[in-house]
Motif scaffolding. Structure first.
Motif, short mmCIF file in Angstrom:
data_model
loop_
_atom_site.label_atom_id
_atom_site.label_comp_id
_atom_site.label_asym_id
_atom_site.label_seq_id
_atom_site.Cartn_x
_atom_site.Cartn_y
_atom_site.Cartn_z
N ARG A 94 3.27 6.53 -2.44
CA ARG A 94 4.46 6.98 -3.17
C ARG A 94 4.11 7.41 -4.60
O ARG A 94 4.65 8.39 -5.12
CB ARG A 94 5.51 5.87 -3.21
CG ARG A 94 6.21 5.64 -1.87
CD ARG A 94 7.05 4.36 -1.91
NE ARG A 94 7.74 4.12 -0.66
CZ ARG A 94 8.99 4.57 -0.39
NH1 ARG A 94 9.65 5.23 -1.29
NH2 ARG A 94 9.51 4.31 0.78
N ASP B 145 4.88 9.99 10.12
CA ASP B 145 3.79 9.05 9.83
C ASP B 145 3.04 8.64 11.10
O ASP B 145 1.82 8.49 11.09
CB ASP B 145 4.35 7.78 9.16
CG ASP B 145 4.83 8.04 7.74
OD1 ASP B 145 4.40 9.05 7.14
OD2 ASP B 145 5.64 7.23 7.24
N ARG C 138 10.74 10.14 8.90
CA ARG C 138 9.51 9.74 8.21
C ARG C 138 8.60 8.96 9.17
O ARG C 138 7.39 9.18 9.21
CB ARG C 138 9.87 8.90 6.98
CG ARG C 138 8.68 8.56 6.10
CD ARG C 138 9.08 8.45 4.64
NE ARG C 138 10.04 7.39 4.39
CZ ARG C 138 9.70 6.13 4.12
NH1 ARG C 138 8.43 5.78 4.09
NH2 ARG C 138 10.62 5.22 3.90
N ARG D 91 0.68 0.70 6.94
CA ARG D 91 0.72 1.29 8.28
C ARG D 91 -0.61 1.16 9.01
O ARG D 91 -0.66 1.14 10.23
CB ARG D 91 1.06 2.79 8.20
CG ARG D 91 2.33 3.15 7.47
CD ARG D 91 3.56 2.83 8.28
NE ARG D 91 4.79 3.35 7.67
CZ ARG D 91 5.32 2.94 6.53
NH1 ARG D 91 4.72 1.98 5.84
NH2 ARG D 91 6.43 3.45 6.07
N ASP D 92 -1.70 1.13 8.22
CA ASP D 92 -3.04 1.16 8.83
C ASP D 92 -3.89 -0.01 8.34
O ASP D 92 -5.11 0.07 8.34
CB ASP D 92 -3.74 2.48 8.49
CG ASP D 92 -3.94 2.65 6.98
OD1 ASP D 92 -3.30 1.92 6.19
OD2 ASP D 92 -4.77 3.50 6.59
N ARG E 281 -6.25 9.59 2.20
CA ARG E 281 -6.34 8.32 2.92
C ARG E 281 -7.65 7.60 2.60
O ARG E 281 -7.66 6.41 2.31
CB ARG E 281 -6.20 8.51 4.43
CG ARG E 281 -4.88 9.18 4.87
CD ARG E 281 -4.51 8.83 6.30
NE ARG E 281 -4.12 7.44 6.41
CZ ARG E 281 -2.92 6.95 6.10
NH1 ARG E 281 -1.97 7.74 5.67
NH2 ARG E 281 -2.68 5.67 6.21
N THR F 88 0.82 -1.22 0.00
CA THR F 88 0.00 0.00 0.00
C THR F 88 0.85 1.27 0.00
O THR F 88 0.43 2.30 -0.51
CB THR F 88 -0.97 0.04 1.19
OG1 THR F 88 -0.22 0.05 2.41
CG2 THR F 88 -1.92 -1.14 1.17
O1 C5P Z 1 5.88 1.44 3.20
P1 C5P Z 1 6.50 2.61 2.51
O2 C5P Z 1 7.75 3.10 3.21
O3 C5P Z 1 6.71 2.40 1.05
O4 C5P Z 1 5.40 3.76 2.63
C1 C5P Z 1 5.62 5.04 2.10
C2 C5P Z 1 4.78 6.07 2.85
O5 C5P Z 1 3.40 5.88 2.57
C3 C5P Z 1 4.89 6.01 4.37
O6 C5P Z 1 6.01 6.76 4.82
C4 C5P Z 1 3.57 6.64 4.80
O7 C5P Z 1 3.64 8.04 4.76
C5 C5P Z 1 2.61 6.21 3.71
N1 C5P Z 1 1.78 5.06 4.04
C6 C5P Z 1 0.63 5.25 4.77
N2 C5P Z 1 -0.22 4.21 5.02
C7 C5P Z 1 0.05 2.98 4.55
C8 C5P Z 1 1.23 2.75 3.82
C9 C5P Z 1 2.09 3.81 3.59
O8 C5P Z 1 0.40 6.37 5.22
N3 C5P Z 1 -0.82 1.99 4.77
#
Ligand code: C5P
Length: 220
Positions: A39, A182, A178, A132-133, A108, A34
């Protein structure tokens, strides 16, 4: 029947992406990264030269966010507005603005809906979704929910293993910043109710994959 969802959350450098991919391969499941979507939207913001600190400008990008991502753990392409950005989204310039993109509520909710659709439509018996979520927002009802953690020093070391000392220090500082940004938006540092915490600080890669598979197999 709907595909089984294995939800995996964790901080940057926890290895959740490579571990989740390996788990998906072993089980014959699909895989969804995700973070790649956040990104890709960040990449589009840079491409359109919009102010990433302006939530309205970021939100307006969603109208033209024509995004697709594969779910094959052995190789998937990330395509946005007709561009293959699979490699470009890993560039530091993207990482440095992605947190600002990801804290916009409209972004989101848009992406959460997209992830649910992708997960429901996968044509394998299950799918490993990592981010993350996922355990708390995207798939709070998933039968398997895991928070993959590791001590910060270990995460930094793993992420920087292939870099020079100087580059490694920079990567470490950026990762930590980061995570802090986050974590203000989604709490992925503490396991929600019913989520299994798996600490990989003292495990190698294969042991971590085995530990995730064990959690899945123990699930009734
Ligand atoms: O996992 P990755 O480092 O590629 O995620 C990039 C960014 O995407 C995270 O730093 C975060 O800001 C966001 N992200 C998020 N929720 C998710 C996955 C990623 O907010 N489920």
């Amino acid at each position: 029947t709907l595909p089984v969802i294995v939800a995996v959350d964790g901080p940057a450098g926890s290895g959740k992406s490579s571990v989740s991919k390996a788990v998906a391969r072993r089980l014959g499941y699909g895989f969804l990264d995700t973070g790649a979507a956040y990104r890709a939207l960040a990449w589009l913001a840079l491409e359109r030269e919009i102010d990433t600190d302006d939530p309205d400008a970021v939100t307006s990008l969603l109208d033209e966010f024509d995004y697709s991502i594969g779910t094959d753990p052995d190789g998937y392409a990330v395509v946005v507005a007709g561009n293959d950005v699979t490699d470009a989204i890993r560039e530091p310039r993207v990482a440095s603005v992605v947190s600002a993109i990801a804290r916009v509520p409209e972004v989101r909710s848009h992406l959460v809906a997209l992830f649910r659709t992708v997960a429901a439509d996968v044509d394998s018996p299950g799918i490993v979704v990592e981010g993350r979520d996922i355990t708390t927002v995207v798939a709070p009802d998933a039968p398997v929910r895991i928070l993959l953690t590791a001590d910060e020093a270990v995460r930094m070391a793993r992420r920087s293993a292939e870099l020079s000392d100087h580059a490694a220090e920079t990567v470490g500082a950026h990762l930590a910043a980061r995570d802090r940004a986050d974590a203000r938006v989604v709490d992925f540092l503490n396991a929600a109710d019913g989520v299994t915490t798996l600490d990989s600080t003292h495990l190698n890669f294969d042991e971590t994959v085995d530990a995730v598979i064990a959690v899945i197999e123990e699930t009734p």
